[in-house]
Design a protein around this motif. Sequence first.
Motif, PDB file in Angstrom:
ATOM      1  N   PHE A  72       0.523  -1.261   0.077  1.00  0.00           N
ATOM      2  CA  PHE A  72      -0.098  -0.043   0.084  1.00  0.00           C
ATOM      3  C   PHE A  72       1.204   1.158   0.335  1.00  0.00           C
ATOM      4  CE2 PHE A  72      -2.196   3.537   2.257  1.00  0.00           C
ATOM      5  CZ  PHE A  72      -3.524   3.474   1.684  1.00  0.00           C
ATOM      6  N   CYS A  73       1.836   1.110   0.876  1.00  0.00           N
ATOM      7  CA  CYS A  73       2.523   2.127   0.811  1.00  0.00           C
ATOM      8  C   CYS A  73       3.480   2.732  -0.329  1.00  0.00           C
ATOM      9  CB  CYS A  73       3.993   2.432   2.481  1.00  0.00           C
ATOM     10  SG  CYS A  73       2.802   2.971   3.853  1.00  0.00           S
ATOM     11  N   TYR A  74       3.838   1.589  -0.677  1.00  0.00           N
ATOM     12  CA  TYR A  74       4.160   1.392  -2.383  1.00  0.00           C
ATOM     13  C   TYR A  74       3.886   1.750  -3.689  1.00  0.00           C
ATOM     14  CZ  TYR A  74       7.296   0.435  -6.391  1.00  0.00           C
ATOM     15  OH  TYR A  74       7.723   0.556  -7.607  1.00  0.00           O
ATOM     16  N   LYS A  75       2.419   1.984  -3.800  1.00  0.00           N
ATOM     17  CA  LYS A  75       1.419   2.176  -4.496  1.00  0.00           C
ATOM     18  C   LYS A  75       0.765   3.535  -3.966  1.00  0.00           C
ATOM     19  CE  LYS A  75      -3.375   1.391  -6.253  1.00  0.00           C
ATOM     20  NZ  LYS A  75      -4.558   1.043  -6.077  1.00  0.00           N
ATOM     21  N   HIS A  76       1.165   4.264  -3.135  1.00  0.00           N
ATOM     22  CA  HIS A  76       0.369   5.586  -3.157  1.00  0.00           C
ATOM     23  C   HIS A  76       1.565   6.189  -2.402  1.00  0.00           C
ATOM     24  CE1 HIS A  76      -3.429   4.326  -2.817  1.00  0.00           C
ATOM     25  NE2 HIS A  76      -3.220   3.474  -2.141  1.00  0.00           N
ATOM     26  N   ARG A  77       2.913   6.346  -3.247  1.00  0.00           N
ATOM     27  CA  ARG A  77       3.740   6.926  -2.981  1.00  0.00           C
ATOM     28  C   ARG A  77       4.914   7.295  -1.423  1.00  0.00           C
ATOM     29  NH1 ARG A  77       4.422  10.559  -7.762  1.00  0.00           N
ATOM     30  NH2 ARG A  77       2.027  10.751  -7.116  1.00  0.00           N
ATOM     31  N   LEU A  78       4.198   6.532  -0.388  1.00  0.00           N
ATOM     32  CA  LEU A  78       4.652   6.610   0.577  1.00  0.00           C
ATOM     33  C   LEU A  78       5.677   6.106   1.822  1.00  0.00           C
ATOM     34  CD1 LEU A  78       0.914   6.411   2.286  1.00  0.00           C
ATOM     35  CD2 LEU A  78       1.896   8.406   2.303  1.00  0.00           C
ATOM     36  N   PRO A  79       6.693   6.916   3.037  1.00  0.00           N
ATOM     37  CA  PRO A  79       7.672   6.100   2.764  1.00  0.00           C
ATOM     38  C   PRO A  79       6.760   4.373   3.562  1.00  0.00           C
ATOM     39  CG  PRO A  79       6.861   8.010   4.120  1.00  0.00           C
ATOM     40  CD  PRO A  79       5.976   8.200   3.353  1.00  0.00           C
ATOM     41  N   PRO A  80       7.751   3.408   3.425  1.00  0.00           N
ATOM     42  CA  PRO A  80       7.572   2.465   4.531  1.00  0.00           C
ATOM     43  C   PRO A  80       6.890   2.100   5.748  1.00  0.00           C
ATOM     44  CG  PRO A  80       9.941   2.522   4.007  1.00  0.00           C
ATOM     45  CD  PRO A  80       9.260   3.925   3.237  1.00  0.00           C
ATOM     46  N   PRO A  81       5.982   1.301   5.959  1.00  0.00           N
ATOM     47  CA  PRO A  81       5.906   2.045   7.295  1.00  0.00           C
ATOM     48  C   PRO A  81       6.366   1.167   8.646  1.00  0.00           C
ATOM     49  CG  PRO A  81       4.577  -0.074   6.371  1.00  0.00           C
ATOM     50  CD  PRO A  81       5.918  -0.056   4.951  1.00  0.00           C
ATOM     51  N   LEU A  82       7.051   2.085   9.953  1.00  0.00           N
ATOM     52  CA  LEU A  82       8.068   2.408  10.412  1.00  0.00           C
ATOM     53  C   LEU A  82       7.790   1.531  11.381  1.00  0.00           C
ATOM     54  CD1 LEU A  82       7.753   5.697  10.886  1.00  0.00           C
ATOM     55  CD2 LEU A  82       9.317   4.663   9.753  1.00  0.00           C
ATOM     56  N   PRO A  83       9.043   0.246  11.888  1.00  0.00           N
ATOM     57  CA  PRO A  83       8.475  -0.684  13.024  1.00  0.00           C
ATOM     58  C   PRO A  83       8.193   0.256  14.478  1.00  0.00           C
ATOM     59  CG  PRO A  83      10.714  -0.431  12.165  1.00  0.00           C
ATOM     60  CD  PRO A  83       9.718   0.287  11.281  1.00  0.00           C
ATOM     61  N   PHE A  84       7.288  -0.766  15.447  1.00  0.00           N
ATOM     62  CA  PHE A  84       7.393   0.019  16.466  1.00  0.00           C
ATOM     63  C   PHE A  84       6.689  -1.336  17.513  1.00  0.00           C
ATOM     64  CE2 PHE A  84       4.891   1.848  20.075  1.00  0.00           C
ATOM     65  CZ  PHE A  84       5.821   2.269  20.811  1.00  0.00           C
ATOM     66  N   SER A  85       7.594  -1.668  18.295  1.00  0.00           N
ATOM     67  CA  SER A  85       7.342  -2.496  19.353  1.00  0.00           C
ATOM     68  C   SER A  85       7.250  -1.724  20.728  1.00  0.00           C
ATOM     69  CB  SER A  85       7.938  -3.313  19.888  1.00  0.00           C
ATOM     70  OG  SER A  85       8.114  -4.555  21.145  1.00  0.00           O
ATOM     71  N   SER A  86       6.042  -1.790  21.710  1.00  0.00           N
ATOM     72  CA  SER A  86       6.045  -1.072  23.321  1.00  0.00           C
ATOM     73  C   SER A  86       7.429  -2.120  23.536  1.00  0.00           C
ATOM     74  CB  SER A  86       4.834  -1.335  23.555  1.00  0.00           C
ATOM     75  OG  SER A  86       4.694  -2.213  23.704  1.00  0.00           O
ATOM     76  N   LEU A  87       7.168  -3.225  23.845  1.00  0.00           N
ATOM     77  CA  LEU A  87       8.403  -4.482  24.475  1.00  0.00           C
ATOM     78  C   LEU A  87      10.162  -4.118  24.646  1.00  0.00           C
ATOM     79  CD1 LEU A  87       5.984  -7.726  24.032  1.00  0.00           C
ATOM     80  CD2 LEU A  87       6.576  -5.800  25.969  1.00  0.00           C
ATOM     81  N   LEU A  88      10.115  -4.096  23.012  1.00  0.00           N
ATOM     82  CA  LEU A  88      11.073  -3.824  22.588  1.00  0.00           C
ATOM     83  C   LEU A  88      11.711  -2.748  22.538  1.00  0.00           C
ATOM     84  CD1 LEU A  88      11.922  -6.941  19.939  1.00  0.00           C
ATOM     85  CD2 LEU A  88      11.708  -6.721  22.412  1.00  0.00           C
ATOM     86  N   LEU A  89      12.636  -1.367  23.036  1.00  0.00           N
ATOM     87  CA  LEU A  89      12.832  -0.156  22.624  1.00  0.00           C
ATOM     88  C   LEU A  89      14.019  -0.231  22.505  1.00  0.00           C
ATOM     89  CD1 LEU A  89      10.890   0.732  25.970  1.00  0.00           C
ATOM     90  CD2 LEU A  89      10.032   1.030  23.934  1.00  0.00           C
ATOM     91  N   ASP A  90      14.259  -0.189  20.845  1.00  0.00           N
ATOM     92  CA  ASP A  90      15.460  -0.015  20.497  1.00  0.00           C
ATOM     93  C   ASP A  90      15.931   1.194  19.280  1.00  0.00           C
ATOM     94  OD1 ASP A  90      13.801  -1.242  18.536  1.00  0.00           O
ATOM     95  OD2 ASP A  90      14.975  -2.183  17.848  1.00  0.00           O
ATOM     96  N   SER A  91      16.524   1.151  19.290  1.00  0.00           N
ATOM     97  CA  SER A  91      16.515   2.523  18.550  1.00  0.00           C
ATOM     98  C   SER A  91      15.153   3.309  17.354  1.00  0.00           C
ATOM     99  CB  SER A  91      18.354   2.851  17.492  1.00  0.00           C
ATOM    100  OG  SER A  91      18.056   1.739  16.845  1.00  0.00           O
ATOM    101  N   THR A  92      14.193   2.219  16.559  1.00  0.00           N
ATOM    102  CA  THR A  92      13.591   1.483  16.073  1.00  0.00           C
ATOM    103  C   THR A  92      12.853   1.803  16.263  1.00  0.00           C
ATOM    104  OG1 THR A  92      13.388  -0.451  16.004  1.00  0.00           O
ATOM    105  CG2 THR A  92      15.093   0.853  14.181  1.00  0.00           C
ATOM    106  N   SER A  93      11.981   2.003  17.510  1.00  0.00           N
ATOM    107  CA  SER A  93      11.297   2.094  18.059  1.00  0.00           C
ATOM    108  C   SER A  93      10.636   3.808  18.557  1.00  0.00           C
ATOM    109  CB  SER A  93      10.702   1.440  19.368  1.00  0.00           C
ATOM    110  OG  SER A  93      10.745  -0.305  18.713  1.00  0.00           O
ATOM    111  N   LYS A  94      11.462   3.804  19.337  1.00  0.00           N
ATOM    112  CA  LYS A  94      12.515   5.142  19.858  1.00  0.00           C
ATOM    113  C   LYS A  94      12.583   6.269  18.327  1.00  0.00           C
ATOM    114  CE  LYS A  94      14.535   4.103  23.764  1.00  0.00           C
ATOM    115  NZ  LYS A  94      15.650   3.740  24.626  1.00  0.00           N
TER     116      LYS A  94
END
Length: 103
Positions: free
Chosen positions: A30-52
């Motif tokens: 969906f993001c690629y079709k509508h020229r949006l950035p890819p979904p951002l990964p998020f987890s409340s259990l794994l508070l790594d740099s990508t979630s922050k």
Amino acid sequence: MDSNIPCVLVASKVDLPEAKQFHGMTPAEFCYKHRLPPPLPFSSLLLDSTSKNIYTRLAWAATYPHLNGSDMSSTSFWLRVALGSAVVAVLGFAVYRAVARLK
């Protein structure tokens, strides 16, 4: 798709396995079709740099709404430049051949 409204999709619960979608396309498609950035990964259990990083990206989209954040914007610009140059070259050659035949 062509508006200046910032859109950010968040892929929550990335610590769990990906669930089967009962829709025609995945969120990434969906993001690629509508020229949006890819979904951002998020987890409340794994508070790594990508979630922050999600909070920074949301704040960035709210602060600078004119910047869509799409990675394809520069690519599509250069694609338009290349196609425009090719059209101008072909038309120029056609005009040159037409003028050369008249002489």
